[in-house]
Motif scaffolding. Sequence first.
Motif, PDB file in Angstrom:
ATOM      1  N   VAL A 210       0.842  -1.225   0.042  1.00  0.00           N
ATOM      2  CA  VAL A 210       0.019  -0.028  -0.039  1.00  0.00           C
ATOM      3  C   VAL A 210       0.885   1.311   0.086  1.00  0.00           C
ATOM      4  O   VAL A 210       0.535   2.241  -0.857  1.00  0.00           O
ATOM      5  CB  VAL A 210      -0.753   0.010   1.130  1.00  0.00           C
ATOM      6  CG1 VAL A 210      -1.745   1.391   1.361  1.00  0.00           C
ATOM      7  CG2 VAL A 210      -2.105  -1.068   1.188  1.00  0.00           C
ATOM      8  N   LEU A 211       1.954   1.263   0.920  1.00  0.00           N
ATOM      9  CA  LEU A 211       2.849   2.451   1.010  1.00  0.00           C
ATOM     10  C   LEU A 211       3.498   2.423  -0.388  1.00  0.00           C
ATOM     11  O   LEU A 211       3.636   3.626  -0.855  1.00  0.00           O
ATOM     12  CB  LEU A 211       3.648   2.216   2.203  1.00  0.00           C
ATOM     13  CG  LEU A 211       5.071   3.277   2.486  1.00  0.00           C
ATOM     14  CD1 LEU A 211       3.893   4.702   2.760  1.00  0.00           C
ATOM     15  CD2 LEU A 211       5.638   2.898   3.500  1.00  0.00           C
ATOM     16  N   GLN A 213       2.773   1.700  -3.514  1.00  0.00           N
ATOM     17  CA  GLN A 213       2.005   1.987  -4.459  1.00  0.00           C
ATOM     18  C   GLN A 213       1.487   3.450  -4.475  1.00  0.00           C
ATOM     19  O   GLN A 213       1.419   4.381  -5.516  1.00  0.00           O
ATOM     20  CB  GLN A 213       0.465   1.164  -4.459  1.00  0.00           C
ATOM     21  CG  GLN A 213      -0.186   1.361  -6.096  1.00  0.00           C
ATOM     22  CD  GLN A 213      -1.091   2.468  -6.079  1.00  0.00           C
ATOM     23  OE1 GLN A 213      -1.472   2.866  -5.081  1.00  0.00           O
ATOM     24  NE2 GLN A 213      -1.105   2.636  -7.533  1.00  0.00           N
ATOM     25  N   LYS A 214       1.336   4.130  -3.129  1.00  0.00           N
ATOM     26  CA  LYS A 214       0.902   5.455  -2.842  1.00  0.00           C
ATOM     27  C   LYS A 214       2.065   6.396  -3.218  1.00  0.00           C
ATOM     28  O   LYS A 214       1.845   7.384  -3.907  1.00  0.00           O
ATOM     29  CB  LYS A 214       0.558   5.445  -1.543  1.00  0.00           C
ATOM     30  CG  LYS A 214      -0.923   5.070  -1.070  1.00  0.00           C
ATOM     31  CD  LYS A 214      -1.352   5.507   0.314  1.00  0.00           C
ATOM     32  CE  LYS A 214      -2.810   4.998   0.653  1.00  0.00           C
ATOM     33  NZ  LYS A 214      -3.243   5.157   1.879  1.00  0.00           N
ATOM     34  N   MET A 215       3.352   5.948  -2.780  1.00  0.00           N
ATOM     35  CA  MET A 215       4.602   6.504  -3.112  1.00  0.00           C
ATOM     36  C   MET A 215       4.856   6.615  -4.808  1.00  0.00           C
ATOM     37  O   MET A 215       5.134   7.728  -5.141  1.00  0.00           O
ATOM     38  CB  MET A 215       5.864   5.932  -2.553  1.00  0.00           C
ATOM     39  CG  MET A 215       7.097   6.953  -2.721  1.00  0.00           C
ATOM     40  SD  MET A 215       8.234   6.323  -1.939  1.00  0.00           S
ATOM     41  CE  MET A 215       8.696   4.879  -3.050  1.00  0.00           C
ATOM     42  N   ARG A 217       2.595   6.534  -6.885  1.00  0.00           N
ATOM     43  CA  ARG A 217       1.718   7.725  -7.519  1.00  0.00           C
ATOM     44  C   ARG A 217       1.791   8.832  -7.186  1.00  0.00           C
ATOM     45  O   ARG A 217       1.844   9.686  -8.321  1.00  0.00           O
ATOM     46  CB  ARG A 217       0.130   7.159  -6.975  1.00  0.00           C
ATOM     47  CG  ARG A 217      -0.365   5.867  -7.434  1.00  0.00           C
ATOM     48  CD  ARG A 217      -1.828   5.574  -6.774  1.00  0.00           C
ATOM     49  NE  ARG A 217      -2.838   6.715  -7.078  1.00  0.00           N
ATOM     50  CZ  ARG A 217      -3.895   6.846  -6.233  1.00  0.00           C
ATOM     51  NH1 ARG A 217      -4.236   5.932  -5.360  1.00  0.00           N
ATOM     52  NH2 ARG A 217      -4.775   7.681  -6.503  1.00  0.00           N
ATOM     53  N   LYS A 218       2.345   9.403  -6.263  1.00  0.00           N
ATOM     54  CA  LYS A 218       2.619  10.608  -5.539  1.00  0.00           C
ATOM     55  C   LYS A 218       3.982  11.112  -6.576  1.00  0.00           C
ATOM     56  O   LYS A 218       4.071  12.058  -6.915  1.00  0.00           O
ATOM     57  CB  LYS A 218       2.971  10.683  -4.339  1.00  0.00           C
ATOM     58  CG  LYS A 218       3.179  12.069  -3.496  1.00  0.00           C
ATOM     59  CD  LYS A 218       3.427  11.935  -2.326  1.00  0.00           C
ATOM     60  CE  LYS A 218       3.376  13.237  -1.586  1.00  0.00           C
ATOM     61  NZ  LYS A 218       1.991  14.036  -1.644  1.00  0.00           N
TER      62      LYS A 218
END
Length: 230
Positions: A210-211, A213-215, A217-218
């Motif tokens: 999760v972390l 994938q979010k990174m 995207r960011k």
Amino acid sequence: MNESKERSIPETVKGVPEPTLRRLPLYYRLLKQLRDSGRAGVSCTMIGTELKLDPTQVRKDIEMTGTVGRPKVGYDINELVCAIERFLGWDNTVEAFLVGAGSLGEALMGYGGFTECGLQIVAAFDVDPNKCHRVMHGKHVRHVSKLPNLMRRMKVRFGIITVPAVEAQQAANLLVEGGALAIWNFAPAKIQVPERVIVTNEDLYCSLAVLSQKMTRKLALSRSKGGSKP
């Protein structure tokens, strides 16, 4: 005999929404920090502001502990800390057996923060003969074959699993055989246990996914914005 070894989940915790149970430790840590800084009182608004939470939700969560604030005064911090400790059962010590004396298991054995949460790892178990009979952070490491009998004799009811995925079910079976009522599973695998046993899974792989994938995207959004500039 230590009566705390026989205690089960406090009656007040039964039926409490899990989000509330997850927020209460956040309040607890903040309250201890405020108390250490010299503050004597606190309001739901202050807690909500510090933790970026709705003060109304904070008040509802705190009311679950049976504590009611005073109008225009709020809560006595020391009283609220004690109330949360009682509510979560942290005012008594729960002894635990840990299965898997590898890197993660050793790190958990050495983590001093469990003490303030009322958790004490008293022994560890492993299948590796090179780890058995060693002492890690003051805890003796024994062969897993000794776990069920020793768990029954010591009346330990809490188990922690930090073994590889392929060994997780076997570890769970031994804990259940020993009489475990709660298992904290750090292995990246689902375990099957009787209904009487409570299981919480801490899947580090899922959290990392999760972390990560979010990174990703960011970073992609940041590059996109940067590329749009003249």
